[in-house]
Every structure is written in structure tokens, then in C-alpha cells.
Scaffold this motif. Structure first.
Motif, PDB file in Angstrom:
ATOM      1  N   GLY A  96       0.673  -1.168   0.032  1.00 36.33           N
ATOM      2  CA  GLY A  96       0.071   0.046  -0.154  1.00 36.33           C
ATOM      3  C   GLY A  96       1.104   1.291   0.134  1.00 36.33           C
ATOM      4  N   GLN A 121       4.683   0.969  -0.863  1.00 36.57           N
ATOM      5  CA  GLN A 121       5.184   1.531  -2.244  1.00 36.57           C
ATOM      6  C   GLN A 121       6.726   2.404  -1.983  1.00 36.57           C
ATOM      7  N   ASP A 169       1.491  -9.138  -2.081  1.00 35.09           N
ATOM      8  CA  ASP A 169       0.032  -8.515  -1.826  1.00 35.09           C
ATOM      9  C   ASP A 169      -0.922  -8.968  -2.154  1.00 35.09           C
ATOM     10  N   LYS A 225      -2.418  -3.161  -6.437  1.00 40.20           N
ATOM     11  CA  LYS A 225      -1.103  -2.710  -5.990  1.00 40.20           C
ATOM     12  C   LYS A 225       0.142  -3.310  -6.352  1.00 40.20           C
ATOM     13  N   ARG A 255       1.359  -1.492  -9.595  1.00 42.32           N
ATOM     14  CA  ARG A 255       1.835  -0.279  -8.968  1.00 42.32           C
ATOM     15  C   ARG A 255       3.268  -0.501  -8.528  1.00 42.32           C
ATOM     16  N   LYS A 264      -5.503   4.449  -3.335  1.00 39.61           N
ATOM     17  CA  LYS A 264      -4.501   4.227  -4.296  1.00 39.61           C
ATOM     18  C   LYS A 264      -3.003   4.502  -3.725  1.00 39.61           C
TER      19      LYS A 264
END
Length: 348
Positions: free
Chosen positions: A183, A187, A205, A210, A213, A339
Motif C-alpha cells: 500500500g 510502495q 500483496d 497494488k 503499481r 491508491k
């Protein structure tokens, strides 16, 4: 002056938007016009703990990730100008003990006497229009970065950076680091690992979005935590495991996963406050593997993280919420639909 603040009023109850007084800064203090206040998952933990568990006196304003503009300087404060953008170092120690004098207020020796850990943690924090900072030593010039977007450097970036820096001697070419939970904070961990080490980075995850990302931010490989993660990570590391495992979640299942993929003589850093338990005996973790619970980071480390941000080595994914929608930000956090990092922006 009267203004609004998002305050914790009672234990095991949601915080409330209330009217509060704002006073002028006294000697050594600085009044900050809040640009951004990061919403952290540990705030949810704080709201849920029972009475008597923490030494804090209620009510107090939440928000331990803070950035903004200098509004007013108290008598004796020099080195800053009105309107200057700054970060606020999160852990507020006594300022006099040996760790504090070394810039490690996260390790203050007198924290039990202070009965708080900083703004948003026992003292009034940044989820308000103005924040009274007790000393200018806690301020770091932000330069050209927007305070409405970069407040999470104070915790979401600093905490994993502190954990990563401890392990840098082991993060040599050919090494592996695993980040469990990507998250907002995870990140940042992925980016920091990419910025300061040659280690291969594996992101873990439950969310495909995610993980995508994380891949975009520099992860070399991604693993779904509900799809044989231990076996997959062992395969990726030729059966040896990872030199560093960062558990950003901290529940029973992720701790078990972390222990299952750590390497002999590696490090397992428990960053998430999920309340999980890692059973310990001679056979429960690899031989000579260190299990650590990093707490925030030092003031010099925050300055190093800021330099990485200025150099474009790390990016911040944020969603802004006005102060009146702070409760919505935490609702989204519980649902797992953010996000990136939620930031409360009292001044728009």
C-alpha cells in the motif's frame, strides 16, 4: 483564534471534527500553517486501543505526518521565515538526552516522562488548520516540494528507510529484499530499496492492482500472498530466502510468511502494527536471523529521504482530502481502496 481539528476524544471511538483554540507561539515554538497531514494506518490502531494502554491524555489532534508553511515564529527562533515550506520531524523527544542530541528523538530516553511520542501521538498533531511545533529543531526545510503532497516523507518514507539502512551491509549485488504489503508505505519501501541498494526487490500483496503499481515503481518480481507465496519466493531466491524481509502489515499470517522466506543471517523487520504474533523458538526462524521492530527514523535520515525526493528517486502517490472529509479518508483506508497515501489538506 478558533479553528477546526480532527481529534481523538475517547478511546475505542472514531475521532471527531471539533473547534479548538490556536495560540501564538511561545519562546522557541513555531506556528505552522498546515499544508498536508498524512493519514496513517497506525491512527486506526490508536483509535481502537483500550483505555489505559497508552499514557496519552485525551483529547488531542491526530496527524503525525506534517508539512506546511511557517506562519509565526516564537521569541528566540531564528533560521526560518514566514511562508517557508517545511517538514515536521515526527517523534518529539526531550531534546536533551544523548539520543535526542544525536538526532534520534525516536529513541528518546525520557519518553515515559513526556507521556507522548509527538504531535498526533499524545500531543496535538497536524489534522488542523494550524500546528504548534514545540521547537524549531524539529523543522526541516522542504524546498520546492509541495507540503500538500510530501508530508508522508515523515513516516511512510522515513520508517522503511530506517529499516533498510540497518540492512544495507547485507543488501549487496545478488541479494534479495521482500516487501510484504505494498500500500502507501510499502510502495515507498519498494522505491527506497531501488534507490539505495542493488538488491532484487520482491513485492507481495493480495491486490493485483497494488502489485502492478509496485512493479511500476521498481519491483523486480511480484507475488500474490494468496498463491503459494513461500514456495514462489523460495524459487526466486534459489531456495535461500531473502536477506531482508519488510513486513508492512504485521498480522499473524504475514509474520508467518516473513519467517518462511527470510534467509539464514538475514533480517526480518516488523513495521506493520497489525497486532500479529511471531512464535519464537530455535526452529521458528532461520539460524541467526535478526527480528527487529524499527520505530520511525532519525532526523538525519529524514534529511536523506528528502534528498532522494528532491533528486526524483522516489515518487509519492497521494489522494487529497479536505479536513471535513478526514473520516472518509480513514473509511477508505479500512476498505483498502486508497491508491496511495491519504493526505488531509486543511487549506485546500
Amino acid at each position: 483564534m478558533r479553528t477546526k481539528a480532527y481529534q481523538l476524544v475517547a478511546w475505542q471511538q472514531p475521532a471527531e471534527l471539533r473547534e479548538v483554540d490556536v495560540r501564538e507561539p511561545g519562546p522557541g515554538e513555531v506556528l505552522l500553517k498546515v499544508g498536508g497531514a498524512g493519514a496513517c494506518h497506525s491512527d486506526l490502531t490508536l483509535m481502537g486501543i483500550p483505555p489505559g494502554f497508552m499514557p496519552y491524555t485525551l483529547p488531542f489532534t491526530l496527524g503525525h505526518e506534517a508539512a506546511g508553511w511557517v506562519e509565526a515564529l516564537g521569541p528566540g527562533v531564528t533560521g526560518f521565515e514566514r511562508g517557508e515550506p517545511v517538514l515536521v520531524y515526527g517523534p518529539w523527544g526531550c531534546g536533551r538526552c544523548k539520543p535526542c542530541r544525536q538526532g534520534s528523538e525516536n529513541h528518546c530516553e525520557r519518553v515515559s516522562e513526556l507521556r507522548s511520542h509527538g504531535g498526533g501521538l499524545g500531543r496535538d498533531g497536524s489534522m488542523a488548520h494550524y500546528l504548534l511545533v514545540p521547537s524549531s529543531r524539529l523543522l526541516v526545510p522542504l524546498g520546492s516540494l509541495d507540503p500538500r503532497d510530501w508530508a508522508p516523507l515523515v513516516d511512510a518514507a522515513l520508517t522503511p528507510y530506517h529499516a533498510i539502512k540497518r540492512a544495507l551491509p547485507q543488501l549487496v549485488p545478488g541479494s534479495t529484499a521482500v516487501v510484504i504489503g505494498v500500500g502507501g508505505l510499502g510502495q515507498m519501501a519498494v522505491q527506497l530499496l531501488r534507490a539505495v541498494s542493488p538488491a532484487r526487490v520482491i513485492a507481495v500483496d493480495t491486490s493485483a492492482e497494488k502489485l502492478a503499481r509496485a512493479k511500476d515503481l521498481g519491483a523486480d518480481a511480484t507475488v500474490r500472498s494468496d498463491d503459494r507465496p513461500v514456495e514462489q519466493i523460495r524459487e526466486l531466491t534459489r531456495g535461500l530466502g531473502a536477506e531482508l524481509v519488510l513486513d508492512i502489515v504485521g498480522v499473524d499470517s504475514t509474520l508467518q510468511l516473513a519467517a518462511g522466506v527470510a534467509r539464514t543471517r538475514g533480517q526480518l523487520a516488523v513495521i506493520g502494527l497489525g497486532g500479529g504474533v511471531l512464535p519464537f523458538n530455535f526452529f521458528s526462524i532461520p539460524q541467526e536471523c535478526q527480528v527487529v521492530a524499527p520505530y520511525w527514523g532519525t532526523l538525519p535520515e529524514l534529511m536523506e529521504v528528502l534528498e532522494l525526493a528532491h533528486a526524483g528517486r522516489i515518487r509519492m502517490t497521494v489522494e487529497r482530502f479536505p479536513l471535513e472529509q478526514a473520516a472518509e479518508a480513514y473509511k477508505r483506508m479500512r476498505e483498502g481502496t486508497l491508491k496511495g497515501r491519504a493526505i488531509i489538506t486543511p487549506h485546500g
